[in-house]
Design a protein around this motif. Structure first.
Motif, PDB file in Angstrom:
ATOM      1  N   ILE A   1      32.316  -3.753  15.295  1.00 27.54           N
ATOM      2  CA  ILE A   1      31.888  -4.382  15.770  1.00 27.54           C
ATOM      3  C   ILE A   1      29.904  -4.640  15.512  1.00 27.54           C
ATOM      4  O   ILE A   1      29.956  -3.615  16.588  1.00 27.54           O
ATOM      5  CB  ILE A   1      31.749  -6.097  16.569  1.00 27.54           C
ATOM      6  CG1 ILE A   1      33.546  -6.333  17.017  1.00 27.54           C
ATOM      7  CG2 ILE A   1      31.015  -7.122  17.446  1.00 27.54           C
ATOM      8  CD1 ILE A   1      33.700  -6.942  17.577  1.00 27.54           C
ATOM      9  N   LEU A   2      29.088  -5.056  14.425  1.00 23.45           N
ATOM     10  CA  LEU A   2      27.969  -4.607  14.592  1.00 23.45           C
ATOM     11  C   LEU A   2      26.923  -6.562  15.314  1.00 23.45           C
ATOM     12  O   LEU A   2      27.533  -7.404  15.475  1.00 23.45           O
ATOM     13  CB  LEU A   2      27.388  -4.348  13.657  1.00 23.45           C
ATOM     14  CG  LEU A   2      27.630  -3.414  13.469  1.00 23.45           C
ATOM     15  CD1 LEU A   2      27.528  -3.493  11.623  1.00 23.45           C
ATOM     16  CD2 LEU A   2      27.401  -2.558  14.042  1.00 23.45           C
ATOM     17  N   ARG A   3      26.025  -5.372  16.142  1.00 24.60           N
ATOM     18  CA  ARG A   3      25.284  -6.831  16.758  1.00 24.60           C
ATOM     19  C   ARG A   3      23.780  -6.022  16.850  1.00 24.60           C
ATOM     20  O   ARG A   3      23.388  -5.068  17.136  1.00 24.60           O
ATOM     21  CB  ARG A   3      25.548  -6.901  17.554  1.00 24.60           C
ATOM     22  CG  ARG A   3      25.294  -6.597  19.262  1.00 24.60           C
ATOM     23  CD  ARG A   3      26.109  -7.185  20.187  1.00 24.60           C
ATOM     24  NE  ARG A   3      26.299  -6.171  21.460  1.00 24.60           N
ATOM     25  CZ  ARG A   3      26.643  -6.653  22.594  1.00 24.60           C
ATOM     26  NH1 ARG A   3      26.881  -7.626  22.637  1.00 24.60           N
ATOM     27  NH2 ARG A   3      26.394  -5.547  23.555  1.00 24.60           N
ATOM     28  N   PRO A   4      22.421  -6.035  17.163  1.00 27.81           N
ATOM     29  CA  PRO A   4      21.439  -6.067  17.248  1.00 27.81           C
ATOM     30  C   PRO A   4      21.093  -6.000  18.792  1.00 27.81           C
ATOM     31  O   PRO A   4      21.681  -6.182  19.437  1.00 27.81           O
ATOM     32  CB  PRO A   4      19.756  -7.136  17.006  1.00 27.81           C
ATOM     33  CG  PRO A   4      21.060  -8.222  16.027  1.00 27.81           C
ATOM     34  CD  PRO A   4      22.516  -8.407  15.876  1.00 27.81           C
ATOM     35  N   TYR A   5      20.746  -4.797  19.062  1.00 26.37           N
ATOM     36  CA  TYR A   5      20.497  -3.781  20.096  1.00 26.37           C
ATOM     37  C   TYR A   5      19.452  -4.435  20.843  1.00 26.37           C
ATOM     38  O   TYR A   5      18.304  -4.515  20.185  1.00 26.37           O
ATOM     39  CB  TYR A   5      20.605  -2.599  19.560  1.00 26.37           C
ATOM     40  CG  TYR A   5      20.756  -1.583  21.342  1.00 26.37           C
ATOM     41  CD1 TYR A   5      22.060  -1.553  21.696  1.00 26.37           C
ATOM     42  CD2 TYR A   5      19.919  -1.029  21.649  1.00 26.37           C
ATOM     43  CE1 TYR A   5      21.891  -1.309  22.788  1.00 26.37           C
ATOM     44  CE2 TYR A   5      20.163  -0.112  23.001  1.00 26.37           C
ATOM     45  CZ  TYR A   5      21.343  -0.210  23.430  1.00 26.37           C
ATOM     46  OH  TYR A   5      21.118   0.632  24.782  1.00 26.37           O
ATOM     47  N   PHE A   6      19.394  -4.319  21.902  1.00 24.77           N
ATOM     48  CA  PHE A   6      18.340  -5.428  22.705  1.00 24.77           C
ATOM     49  C   PHE A   6      16.604  -4.770  22.301  1.00 24.77           C
ATOM     50  O   PHE A   6      15.995  -5.314  22.845  1.00 24.77           O
ATOM     51  CB  PHE A   6      18.752  -5.698  24.013  1.00 24.77           C
ATOM     52  CG  PHE A   6      19.099  -4.263  24.794  1.00 24.77           C
ATOM     53  CD1 PHE A   6      17.097  -3.808  26.119  1.00 24.77           C
ATOM     54  CD2 PHE A   6      19.854  -3.517  25.040  1.00 24.77           C
ATOM     55  CE1 PHE A   6      17.824  -2.994  26.899  1.00 24.77           C
ATOM     56  CE2 PHE A   6      19.786  -2.801  25.675  1.00 24.77           C
ATOM     57  CZ  PHE A   6      18.942  -2.422  26.852  1.00 24.77           C
ATOM     58  N   THR A   7      17.080  -3.226  22.927  1.00 24.37           N
ATOM     59  CA  THR A   7      15.690  -2.874  22.170  1.00 24.37           C
ATOM     60  C   THR A   7      15.181  -2.260  21.147  1.00 24.37           C
ATOM     61  O   THR A   7      14.323  -1.385  20.707  1.00 24.37           O
ATOM     62  CB  THR A   7      16.368  -1.127  23.111  1.00 24.37           C
ATOM     63  OG1 THR A   7      17.076  -0.363  22.579  1.00 24.37           O
ATOM     64  CG2 THR A   7      15.883  -1.414  25.138  1.00 24.37           C
TER      65      THR A   7
END
Length: 65
Positions: free
Chosen positions: A17-23
């Protein structure tokens, strides 16, 4: 790997599962307890795959390093 033809099939097969990282960058999960981040989706996914299969520390033989 930074080569999609090599790493992409692993990402799909393992259903990571991939998602944009908050930083910035990307975050990947192999399961609820294994999350890894990286500057690109593929790097994050490969870090996650290694951690989920081999654990937190991996010994590399001197011949390879």
């Amino acid at each position: 790997s930074t080569d999609w033809p090599q790493g992409g099939p692993i990402l799909e097969r393992e259903r990571l599962i991939l998602r944009p990282y908050f930083t910035g960058g990307w975050e990947c999960a192999a399961n609820p307890s294994v999350w890894r981040a990286g500057p690109t989706p593929l790097i994050a996914a490969m870090r996650c795959r290694v951690a989920s299969k081999l654990g937190e520390e991996v010994e590399v033989p001197d011949e390879i390093a």
